[in-house]
Design a protein around this motif. Structure first.
Motif, PDB file in Angstrom:
ATOM      1  N   SER A 183      52.083  42.731  40.560  1.00  0.00           N
ATOM      2  CA  SER A 183      52.407  41.340  40.240  1.00  0.00           C
ATOM      3  C   SER A 183      51.450  40.368  40.915  1.00  0.00           C
ATOM      4  CB  SER A 183      53.856  41.012  40.623  1.00  0.00           C
ATOM      5  OG  SER A 183      54.058  41.146  42.004  1.00  0.00           O
ATOM      6  N   SER A 184      50.941  40.721  42.122  1.00  0.00           N
ATOM      7  CA  SER A 184      49.963  39.858  42.788  1.00  0.00           C
ATOM      8  C   SER A 184      48.716  39.708  41.922  1.00  0.00           C
ATOM      9  CB  SER A 184      49.572  40.441  44.153  1.00  0.00           C
ATOM     10  OG  SER A 184      50.620  40.332  45.077  1.00  0.00           O
ATOM     11  N   VAL A 185      48.216  40.825  41.413  1.00  0.00           N
ATOM     12  CA  VAL A 185      46.996  40.808  40.608  1.00  0.00           C
ATOM     13  C   VAL A 185      47.230  40.042  39.308  1.00  0.00           C
ATOM     14  CG1 VAL A 185      45.311  42.227  39.386  1.00  0.00           C
ATOM     15  CG2 VAL A 185      46.171  42.967  41.617  1.00  0.00           C
ATOM     16  N   VAL A 186      48.382  40.257  38.679  1.00  0.00           N
ATOM     17  CA  VAL A 186      48.699  39.559  37.426  1.00  0.00           C
ATOM     18  C   VAL A 186      48.759  38.054  37.652  1.00  0.00           C
ATOM     19  CG1 VAL A 186      50.484  39.179  35.685  1.00  0.00           C
ATOM     20  CG2 VAL A 186      49.899  41.508  36.370  1.00  0.00           C
ATOM     21  N   MET A 187      49.451  37.622  38.715  1.00  0.00           N
ATOM     22  CA  MET A 187      49.587  36.186  38.982  1.00  0.00           C
ATOM     23  C   MET A 187      48.246  35.554  39.348  1.00  0.00           C
ATOM     24  SD  MET A 187      52.653  35.697  38.255  1.00  0.00           S
ATOM     25  CE  MET A 187      54.186  36.609  38.124  1.00  0.00           C
ATOM     26  N   VAL A 188      47.428  36.251  40.124  1.00  0.00           N
ATOM     27  CA  VAL A 188      46.102  35.748  40.478  1.00  0.00           C
ATOM     28  C   VAL A 188      45.263  35.585  39.212  1.00  0.00           C
ATOM     29  CG1 VAL A 188      43.911  36.373  41.596  1.00  0.00           C
ATOM     30  CG2 VAL A 188      46.057  36.588  42.855  1.00  0.00           C
ATOM     31  N   SER A 189      45.383  36.531  38.307  1.00  0.00           N
ATOM     32  CA  SER A 189      44.641  36.458  37.041  1.00  0.00           C
ATOM     33  C   SER A 189      45.070  35.251  36.215  1.00  0.00           C
ATOM     34  CB  SER A 189      44.860  37.754  36.245  1.00  0.00           C
ATOM     35  OG  SER A 189      44.248  37.678  34.987  1.00  0.00           O
ATOM     36  N   ILE A 190      46.376  35.021  36.126  1.00  0.00           N
ATOM     37  CA  ILE A 190      46.895  33.887  35.353  1.00  0.00           C
ATOM     38  C   ILE A 190      46.402  32.569  35.937  1.00  0.00           C
ATOM     39  CG2 ILE A 190      48.994  32.597  34.769  1.00  0.00           C
ATOM     40  CD1 ILE A 190      50.439  35.313  34.560  1.00  0.00           C
ATOM     41  N   ALA A 191      46.424  32.453  37.266  1.00  0.00           N
ATOM     42  CA  ALA A 191      46.074  31.196  37.935  1.00  0.00           C
ATOM     43  C   ALA A 191      44.567  30.963  37.995  1.00  0.00           C
ATOM     44  CB  ALA A 191      46.655  31.187  39.348  1.00  0.00           C
ATOM     45  N   GLY A 192      43.758  31.998  37.718  1.00  0.00           N
ATOM     46  CA  GLY A 192      42.310  31.846  37.778  1.00  0.00           C
ATOM     47  C   GLY A 192      41.748  32.093  39.156  1.00  0.00           C
ATOM     48  N   GLY A 193      42.341  33.052  39.886  1.00  0.00           N
ATOM     49  CA  GLY A 193      41.881  33.364  41.230  1.00  0.00           C
ATOM     50  C   GLY A 193      40.849  34.480  41.241  1.00  0.00           C
ATOM     51  N   ASN A 194      40.579  34.978  42.442  1.00  0.00           N
ATOM     52  CA  ASN A 194      39.575  36.024  42.655  1.00  0.00           C
ATOM     53  C   ASN A 194      40.227  37.387  42.401  1.00  0.00           C
ATOM     54  OD1 ASN A 194      37.741  37.899  43.707  1.00  0.00           O
ATOM     55  ND2 ASN A 194      37.049  36.503  45.316  1.00  0.00           N
ATOM     56  N   ILE A 195      40.076  37.922  41.207  1.00  0.00           N
ATOM     57  CA  ILE A 195      40.790  39.135  40.802  1.00  0.00           C
ATOM     58  C   ILE A 195      40.327  40.381  41.568  1.00  0.00           C
ATOM     59  CG2 ILE A 195      41.360  40.652  38.867  1.00  0.00           C
ATOM     60  CD1 ILE A 195      41.119  38.198  37.036  1.00  0.00           C
ATOM     61  N   PRO A 196      39.008  40.629  41.711  1.00  0.00           N
ATOM     62  CA  PRO A 196      38.592  41.811  42.487  1.00  0.00           C
ATOM     63  C   PRO A 196      39.137  41.798  43.922  1.00  0.00           C
ATOM     64  CG  PRO A 196      36.736  40.946  41.245  1.00  0.00           C
ATOM     65  CD  PRO A 196      37.841  39.952  41.101  1.00  0.00           C
TER      66      PRO A 196
END
Length: 334
Positions: free
Chosen positions: A115-128
């Motif tokens: 869920s951390s990775v999914v939420m970061v992706s939605i918000a436009g964060g640093n996915i790697p």
């Protein structure tokens, strides 16, 4: 459900607790079904599949950003536990005294991965970086969480640290390592089966929760447990999440992190893993009749973090699309 931020898994968690209250016998140790042993086997499969999906390339991709890594792991494994320790005098009623150790258990857990990775992706964060830190947090937690818990559980002679870490190494770390080794062969296939693997993960968590609450209801742990107590716990986990989230957000702004890194730090550093909590509770609180109470703050926190971080992620996504990301990304914007 997606439009109203209601996760079907949360409804399933509540339903499982209700089923455990009505039909506790199948999940107890006296039952001939051995659901507890099935859950143990399922846990190892969860982490095996997690290793297969992860792969070394994803870990390498986020390796270099040390300032971000430090903020996330200090928040996860030091800030959270220290806050709960400092707040211990506030747990002065008999009910709150019973819940302080479960709260500390929540605070000592690693961050959640998917869920951390999914939420970061939605918000436009640093996915790697999100993938790297959430994954490393899971592995560090195998050692750090039992060490933190031993400080307070050892006083009652309730924990053998070496034995606990050994069990977690066998049940969590070893399957992850085997999965990493199998990544080249089965990584793409596992990635294509993500929905099925997610359903499997959630089913095993529900089974662990069911067994925990069956034992607790059978032992009468929740006799006299009022609705007001549940609401109080809900408020407490919400305050804890919001305080840590805003503190990380403020700190990363003061350190002049990029917007992408601030999002990743706030999301990964403020979340806690229900998967690891379910697994570790079985090891740390083995044979304890109050295992249902142990998981209660974590279950409430899981629901609150999904709701609040989902709202924050979507606001940030809209802000980025509208060109006003900096305004809505400030502390207090959630």
């Amino acid at each position: 459900m997606k439009r109203t931020f209601i996760d079907p898994f949360l409804i399933a968690l509540v339903a499982v607790v209700g089923i455990a209250y009505i039909f506790p016998y199948p999940g107890t140790k006296a039952s001939p079904f051995h659901l507890d042993e099935i859950a143990d086997f399922g846990v190892s499969l969860i982490f095996l599949f997690y290793g297969v999906q992860l792969g070394p390339e994803k870990l390498k991709a986020g390796l270099s950003n040390f300032r971000l890594h430090i903020i996330i792991h200090v928040s996860t494994f030091i800030l959270f536990p220290l806050i709960v320790i400092l707040c211990r005098p506030l747990f002065y009623t008999s009910f709150l005294q019973q819940t302080w150790l479960p709260f500390f258990f929540l605070a000592a857990l690693p961050s959640t991965v998917s869920s951390s990775v999914v939420m970061v992706s939605i918000a436009g964060g640093n996915i790697p970086a999100a993938i790297f830190n959430a994954s490393i947090s899971s592995l560090i937690g195998v050692f750090i969480t039992p060490i933190w818990m031993s400080i307070f559980m050892q006083q009652n002679g309730n924990i053998e640290l070496g034995s606990v870490i050994g069990k977690l190494l066998l049940q969590v770390l070893l399957p992850v390592v085997i999965g990493l080794l199998l990544n080249k062969r089965f990584g793409e296939y596992a990635a294509s089966k993500k929905p099925a693997l997610k359903l499997f993960d959630q089913t095993i968590i529900l089974l662990i929760v069911y067994c925990s609450y069956c034992e607790s209801f059978e032992e009468g742990v929740f006799k006299g447990f009022a609705l007001s107590n549940l609401l109080l716990l809900l408020v407490m986990v919400t305050v804890l999440l919001m305080f840590v989230y805003e503190l990380i957000n403020l700190l990363t702004r003061l350190l002049h992190f990029s917007r992408e890194d601030r999002i990743t730090a706030s999301f990964c550093g403020s979340k806690k893993s229900l998967v690891h909590g379910s697994v570790m509770s079985k090891v740390l609180f083995a044979n304890a009749p109050n295992s249902g109470l142990v998981l209660l703050p974590l279950m409430l926190y899981h629901g609150v973090q999904l709701l609040i971080i989902s709202i924050a992620a979507r606001k940030m996504q809209q802000a980025k699309n509208n060109g006003i990301a900096e305004r809505l990304d400030r502390p207090g914007s959630v």
